[in-house]
Design a protein around this motif. Structure first.
Motif, PDB file in Angstrom:
ATOM      1  N   LEU A  48      11.420  10.931   4.309  1.00 55.89           N
ATOM      2  CA  LEU A  48      10.901  11.579   2.918  1.00 55.89           C
ATOM      3  C   LEU A  48      10.126  12.792   3.032  1.00 55.89           C
ATOM      4  CD1 LEU A  48      10.351   8.171   0.766  1.00 55.89           C
ATOM      5  CD2 LEU A  48      12.279   9.846   0.488  1.00 55.89           C
ATOM      6  N   GLU A  49       8.968  12.586   3.772  1.00 54.74           N
ATOM      7  CA  GLU A  49       7.908  13.594   4.161  1.00 54.74           C
ATOM      8  C   GLU A  49       8.780  14.945   4.794  1.00 54.74           C
ATOM      9  OE1 GLU A  49       4.853  11.934   6.234  1.00 54.74           O
ATOM     10  OE2 GLU A  49       4.161  10.856   4.609  1.00 54.74           O
ATOM     11  N   GLU A  50       9.645  14.478   5.698  1.00 53.75           N
ATOM     12  CA  GLU A  50      10.345  15.346   6.286  1.00 53.75           C
ATOM     13  C   GLU A  50      11.422  16.344   5.389  1.00 53.75           C
ATOM     14  OE1 GLU A  50      13.317  16.124  10.216  1.00 53.75           O
ATOM     15  OE2 GLU A  50      12.271  14.105   9.896  1.00 53.75           O
ATOM     16  N   ARG A  51      12.044  15.492   4.553  1.00 52.90           N
ATOM     17  CA  ARG A  51      12.891  16.253   3.598  1.00 52.90           C
ATOM     18  C   ARG A  51      12.124  17.003   2.618  1.00 52.90           C
ATOM     19  NH1 ARG A  51      16.542  12.622  -0.528  1.00 52.90           N
ATOM     20  NH2 ARG A  51      14.180  12.177  -1.257  1.00 52.90           N
TER      21      ARG A  51
ATOM     22  N   GLY B 222       0.915  -1.244   0.126  1.00 55.32           N
ATOM     23  CA  GLY B 222      -0.073  -0.081   0.038  1.00 55.32           C
ATOM     24  C   GLY B 222       0.974   1.227  -0.073  1.00 55.32           C
ATOM     25  N   ASP B 223       2.027   1.434  -0.564  1.00 55.71           N
ATOM     26  CA  ASP B 223       2.978   2.440  -0.860  1.00 55.71           C
ATOM     27  C   ASP B 223       2.402   3.528  -1.639  1.00 55.71           C
ATOM     28  OD1 ASP B 223       4.504   1.173   1.149  1.00 55.71           O
ATOM     29  OD2 ASP B 223       6.104   0.573  -0.249  1.00 55.71           O
ATOM     30  N   ASP B 224       2.965   4.506  -1.718  1.00 56.02           N
ATOM     31  CA  ASP B 224       2.795   5.464  -2.382  1.00 56.02           C
ATOM     32  C   ASP B 224       3.030   5.350  -3.917  1.00 56.02           C
ATOM     33  OD1 ASP B 224       2.363   7.947  -3.773  1.00 56.02           O
ATOM     34  OD2 ASP B 224       3.159   9.285  -2.327  1.00 56.02           O
TER      35      ASP B 224
ATOM     36  N   ILE C  54      11.953  -4.812   8.771  1.00 55.13           N
ATOM     37  CA  ILE C  54      11.770  -4.062   7.407  1.00 55.13           C
ATOM     38  C   ILE C  54      10.392  -3.096   7.444  1.00 55.13           C
ATOM     39  CG2 ILE C  54      11.070  -4.554   5.009  1.00 55.13           C
ATOM     40  CD1 ILE C  54      12.749  -6.980   5.286  1.00 55.13           C
ATOM     41  N   GLU C  55       9.334  -3.520   7.973  1.00 59.68           N
ATOM     42  CA  GLU C  55       8.292  -2.500   7.942  1.00 59.68           C
ATOM     43  C   GLU C  55       8.457  -1.343   8.809  1.00 59.68           C
ATOM     44  OE1 GLU C  55       5.516  -2.702   6.241  1.00 59.68           O
ATOM     45  OE2 GLU C  55       6.144  -4.412   5.390  1.00 59.68           O
ATOM     46  N   GLN C  56       9.238  -1.368   9.731  1.00 60.83           N
ATOM     47  CA  GLN C  56       9.501  -0.255  10.635  1.00 60.83           C
ATOM     48  C   GLN C  56      10.455   0.635   9.942  1.00 60.83           C
ATOM     49  OE1 GLN C  56      11.174  -2.195  14.218  1.00 60.83           O
ATOM     50  NE2 GLN C  56       9.192  -2.479  15.048  1.00 60.83           N
ATOM     51  N   LEU C  57      11.476   0.061   9.197  1.00 60.48           N
ATOM     52  CA  LEU C  57      12.325   0.734   8.535  1.00 60.48           C
ATOM     53  C   LEU C  57      11.696   1.482   7.315  1.00 60.48           C
ATOM     54  CD1 LEU C  57      15.303  -1.584   8.178  1.00 60.48           C
ATOM     55  CD2 LEU C  57      15.560   0.396   9.487  1.00 60.48           C
ATOM     56  N   ARG C  58      10.614   0.797   6.606  1.00 57.03           N
ATOM     57  CA  ARG C  58       9.883   1.786   5.565  1.00 57.03           C
ATOM     58  C   ARG C  58       9.269   2.622   6.197  1.00 57.03           C
ATOM     59  NH1 ARG C  58       8.033  -4.249   3.268  1.00 57.03           N
ATOM     60  NH2 ARG C  58       9.831  -4.735   1.946  1.00 57.03           N
ATOM     61  N   SER C  59       8.543   2.662   6.957  1.00 54.36           N
ATOM     62  CA  SER C  59       7.803   3.656   7.944  1.00 54.36           C
ATOM     63  C   SER C  59       8.803   5.008   8.355  1.00 54.36           C
ATOM     64  CB  SER C  59       7.130   3.035   9.073  1.00 54.36           C
ATOM     65  OG  SER C  59       6.330   4.165   9.893  1.00 54.36           O
ATOM     66  N   ALA C  60       9.896   4.547   8.732  1.00 56.63           N
ATOM     67  CA  ALA C  60      10.896   5.604   9.204  1.00 56.63           C
ATOM     68  C   ALA C  60      11.333   6.374   7.967  1.00 56.63           C
ATOM     69  CB  ALA C  60      12.044   4.997   9.965  1.00 56.63           C
TER      70      ALA C  60
ATOM     71  N   ILE D  54      18.218   8.939   4.335  1.00 52.96           N
ATOM     72  CA  ILE D  54      17.233   7.918   3.762  1.00 52.96           C
ATOM     73  C   ILE D  54      17.864   6.912   2.899  1.00 52.96           C
ATOM     74  CG2 ILE D  54      15.617   8.347   1.426  1.00 52.96           C
ATOM     75  CD1 ILE D  54      14.719  10.992   3.001  1.00 52.96           C
ATOM     76  N   SER D  55      19.099   7.387   2.304  1.00 54.41           N
ATOM     77  CA  SER D  55      19.713   6.495   1.574  1.00 54.41           C
ATOM     78  C   SER D  55      20.300   5.249   2.546  1.00 54.41           C
ATOM     79  CB  SER D  55      21.139   7.169   1.047  1.00 54.41           C
ATOM     80  OG  SER D  55      21.857   6.273   0.333  1.00 54.41           O
ATOM     81  N   GLN D  56      20.754   5.482   3.759  1.00 52.86           N
ATOM     82  CA  GLN D  56      21.189   4.317   4.511  1.00 52.86           C
ATOM     83  C   GLN D  56      19.830   3.473   4.885  1.00 52.86           C
ATOM     84  OE1 GLN D  56      22.818   6.351   7.869  1.00 52.86           O
ATOM     85  NE2 GLN D  56      24.852   7.078   6.864  1.00 52.86           N
ATOM     86  N   LEU D  57      18.772   4.191   5.141  1.00 50.39           N
ATOM     87  CA  LEU D  57      17.581   3.379   5.517  1.00 50.39           C
ATOM     88  C   LEU D  57      17.192   2.375   4.200  1.00 50.39           C
ATOM     89  CD1 LEU D  57      15.496   6.106   7.380  1.00 50.39           C
ATOM     90  CD2 LEU D  57      15.942   3.778   8.175  1.00 50.39           C
ATOM     91  N   GLN D  58      17.206   2.981   3.010  1.00 46.53           N
ATOM     92  CA  GLN D  58      16.917   2.365   1.866  1.00 46.53           C
ATOM     93  C   GLN D  58      17.774   0.870   1.698  1.00 46.53           C
ATOM     94  OE1 GLN D  58      14.373   2.484   0.170  1.00 46.53           O
ATOM     95  NE2 GLN D  58      14.910   0.653  -1.288  1.00 46.53           N
ATOM     96  N   SER D  59      19.231   1.415   2.014  1.00 49.35           N
ATOM     97  CA  SER D  59      20.326   0.371   1.785  1.00 49.35           C
ATOM     98  C   SER D  59      19.993  -0.794   2.845  1.00 49.35           C
ATOM     99  CB  SER D  59      21.748   0.867   1.998  1.00 49.35           C
ATOM    100  OG  SER D  59      22.100   1.683   1.014  1.00 49.35           O
ATOM    101  N   THR D  60      19.408  -0.366   4.049  1.00 52.70           N
ATOM    102  CA  THR D  60      19.124  -1.409   5.209  1.00 52.70           C
ATOM    103  C   THR D  60      18.188  -2.226   4.781  1.00 52.70           C
ATOM    104  OG1 THR D  60      20.096  -0.027   6.765  1.00 52.70           O
ATOM    105  CG2 THR D  60      18.951  -1.714   7.614  1.00 52.70           C
TER     106      THR D  60
END
Length: 654
Positions: free
Chosen positions: A365-368, A128-130, A354-360, A291-297
């Protein structure tokens, strides 16, 4: 009509050879692909996904894993007359890539061509992502906005220039009428001058006949004529200088008024804005890095889930039973051993992480986005202040220039005034001398000379005025010649602005149209029970960016089912079967693939982890996707591979 994909496919080599070593679970292998469909057939843990990762590595993706027991590896792709290579080397707890891969930027391929289980486009539907954000991610909207601003500024400049040309053209009738009046005046003066010269000549003839000794009088009369002409020219120059001073004083008043409007007391505001911009830039950079680090993780954990069976199995199953059974502990709680650190973690714990990382990541992204909006606003304010200061300095310099010019012209008037007074005195002396020289027989000669002199001067002045009008008309006509070019450029800019302003909207519309069309086509063929329709509804909503509210598009996934008695009702993605979700995710990825013309830059499309779909439907999906990808490589279980019909390559040993 030939499609762009068909044309691209014909220009592409028919064959590609891939060599892989130490990627995923592969020690070393070499395979050849033909254009069209290639099926990687085999049981689980037979390195099918690892081979797909080898293709991805050679094409330029970083979403590949080095073999757990190797320190270095790589992939080489021979494609036509070119060879592309990517190396992987373990060091410092990370894997470093190097080489000359097929793609400089793998973003489009990772999103819409490399459709492995962890592919973001496939998973976006199930989570259900954007969907809109994912489709638009490769589009540099900031660059489009900057280009729009450049075109708008050029359009304003052209509009201003065309308005000036309109004003100039409107002056032409008045100038033509003025020229006609001046020419008529010149004709009249020439007639009068001819008459006056004839009368003076007759008078001079009479004088010569009767008084040849009056030559001194004639000399003085000629000198008087020249002096009067010089006096009139001097008066004219004085008048010209005065008119110039009046124009300069008018401009000075306008500049002074402009200076009053411009403010220079903004130094404190300028320093504050520059400091705030520096802070926001640092904040944005930190958010981007996070964000890049979160995506890599996230990608690492997704790959860990996806590759655990294959990597731990080392490639082939053993006699002790299926590899998937060997990975299950006795307590029915599946654990996964990390191939980088060696620790064991429960699968459900990784999924939760993974779900927590996606939420973070979404929060960041919204903050940026908020920071970017505030940064743009402050930069705009800073630009306005800087432009205000520049305009103030320009106005000050112009004011100094005007004052200097006025001073020079006033000095020139003083010089001309002194010259005029000297000429007036000289004329008075000449007239006195002539009065003494002439007799009552020549009483009217002086007056005739004066009349001729005055007519000659007026004629000369009118001719200069006519020439100035001619020059002005010619200048206007020359400037009007550029109107056609400006209007053509103006039209080009309008078209460019329309294209730029609608580009983002068009990409969104094309993506929605592509998804809806292909989803409808596949659903008709796949025949899922009571699933009537799946489509994307594109809407707009108000969102806040910094201090502003803006309209943004959203992609809402709609699902309609029907009951046994034929009644339709709306359903949610959560209620789709795993097979239905997988097909929907694949179609969404295909929409992005087509909208961004990925086939023009990426020759391969990769499909993996289709086990949730039954064999017949997999065959339908593969047949459908084959139409859009030059090289379609599909990893399938043996029983699913047997359902694929038609002429295609099969690789069963890796």
């Amino acid at each position: 009509m030939e499609s762009s994909f068909d044309s691209e496919q014909r220009r592409m080599p028919n064959q590609a050879t891939l060599s892989v070593d130490n990627i995923g679970g592969i020690d070393e292998t070499e395979v050849t692909f033909q254009q069209g469909v290639t099926v990687l057939s085999g049981r689980n843990a037979t390195n099918r996904t690892s081979l797909l990762q080898g293709i991805m590595a050679a094409l330029g993706s970083d979403r590949v894993s080095l073999k757990a027991d190797a320190d270095e590896g790589g992939a080489t792709l021979s494609f036509g007359d070119e060879t592309y290579h990517r190396s992987l080397q373990r060091g410092g707890g990370t894997v470093v890539t190097d080489g000359d891969p097929y793609l400089d930027d793998p973003e489009l391929a990772d999103l819409f061509a490399f459709l492995l289980e962890s592919n973001e486009a496939r998973r976006a539907v199930a989570r259900g992502d954007d969907l809109r954000e994912l489709i638009m991610r490769p589009v540099d909207t900031e660059a489009i906005t900057a280009e729009i601003e450049q075109y708008e500024q050029r359009k304003r400049d052209i509009d201003d220039r065309l308005a000036e040309l309109d004003d100039l053209e409107n002056r032409l009738p008045d100038l033509e009428a003025k020229r006609t009046r001046v020419v008529d005046e010149i004709d009249r003066l020439q007639d009068e001058l001819e008459t006056a010269q004839a009368a003076l000549e007759d008078a001079n003839v009479d004088v010569e006949e009767r008084r040849a000794d009056q030559s001194e009088l004639e000399e003085r009369l000629d000198e008087l004529r020249e002096t009067r002409s010089e006096l009139e020219r001097t008066r004219d120059r004085v008048e010209t200088e005065r008119e110039s001073i009046e124009a300069l004083e008018t401009e000075r008043a306008e500049v002074e008024e402009r200076l009053d409007e411009l403010s220079t007391g903004e130094e404190t505001e300028l320093d504050r804005l520059e400091a705030e911009i520096d802070v926001l830039q640092d904040e944005k950079a930190e958010l981007s890095e996070e964000i890049s680090q979160l995506q890599s993780t996230i990608q690492f954990n997704e790959q860990l889930l996806e590759e655990s069976t294959e990597i731990l199995g080392g490639g082939e199953a053993t006699d002790s039973g299926p590899v998937t059974d060997q990975l299950l502990p006795d307590d029915d709680s599946e654990t996964i051993t990390c191939w980088t650190c060696g620790s064991s973690v429960a699968r459900d714990q990784i999924e939760t992480t993974i779900e927590q990382l996606r939420s973070a990541r979404q929060d960041r992204l919204e903050e940026r986005s908020d920071v970017s909006a505030e940064l743009d606003e402050k930069r705009s304010t800073l630009d306005e202040i800087n432009e205000n200061r520049s305009a103030y300095r320009r106005a000050e310099r112009r004011l100094e220039s005007i004052d200097d010019e006025i001073g020079r012209r006033r000095d020139r008037i003083d010089e001309l005034t002194a010259e005029r007074e000297a000429l007036t005195d000289e004329i008075d002396d000449l007239e006195a001398t002539i009065d003494d020289l002439e007799t009552e027989d020549y009483g009217d000669v002086l007056e005739q000379h004066r009349e001729v002199n005055q007519l000659e001067f007026e004629l000369e002045r009118k001719e200069r005025e006519r020439d100035e009008i001619d020059d002005e008309i010619a200048s206007i006509e020359d400037q009007l010649d550029e109107r056609d070019r400006l209007e053509a450029e103006q039209e080009d800019i309008r078209e460019a602005l329309t294209e730029l302003r609608t580009r983002i909207d068009q990409i969104e519309a094309d993506a929605v149209e592509a998804f809806n069309e292909h989803m409808e086509n596949l659903l008709d063929t796949l025949e899922y029970d009571n699933l009537d329709r799946i489509w994307i509804d594109r809407t707009t909503r108000e969102v806040r960016e910094g201090r502003r509210k803006v309209s943004k598009s959203t992609f809402d996934l709609k699902i309609v089912r029907s009951t046994d008695d034929g009644a339709a009702y709306e359903d949610s993605i959560d209620h789709l079967s795993e097979s239905e979700r997988e097909v929907t995710g694949l179609v969404f990825a295909l929409a992005g693939y087509l909208v961004h013309d990925v086939y023009e830059t990426v020759p391969f499309m990769l499909l993996d982890s289709l086990e949730a779909i039954d064999s017949a439907r997999i065959a339908t999906v593969v047949d459908y996707f084959e139409e859009y990808a030059p090289f379609l490589v599909v990893a399938l279980l043996e029983e699913d591979a047997q359902a694929i019909e038609g002429d295609h390559g099969v690789i069963s040993e890796i």
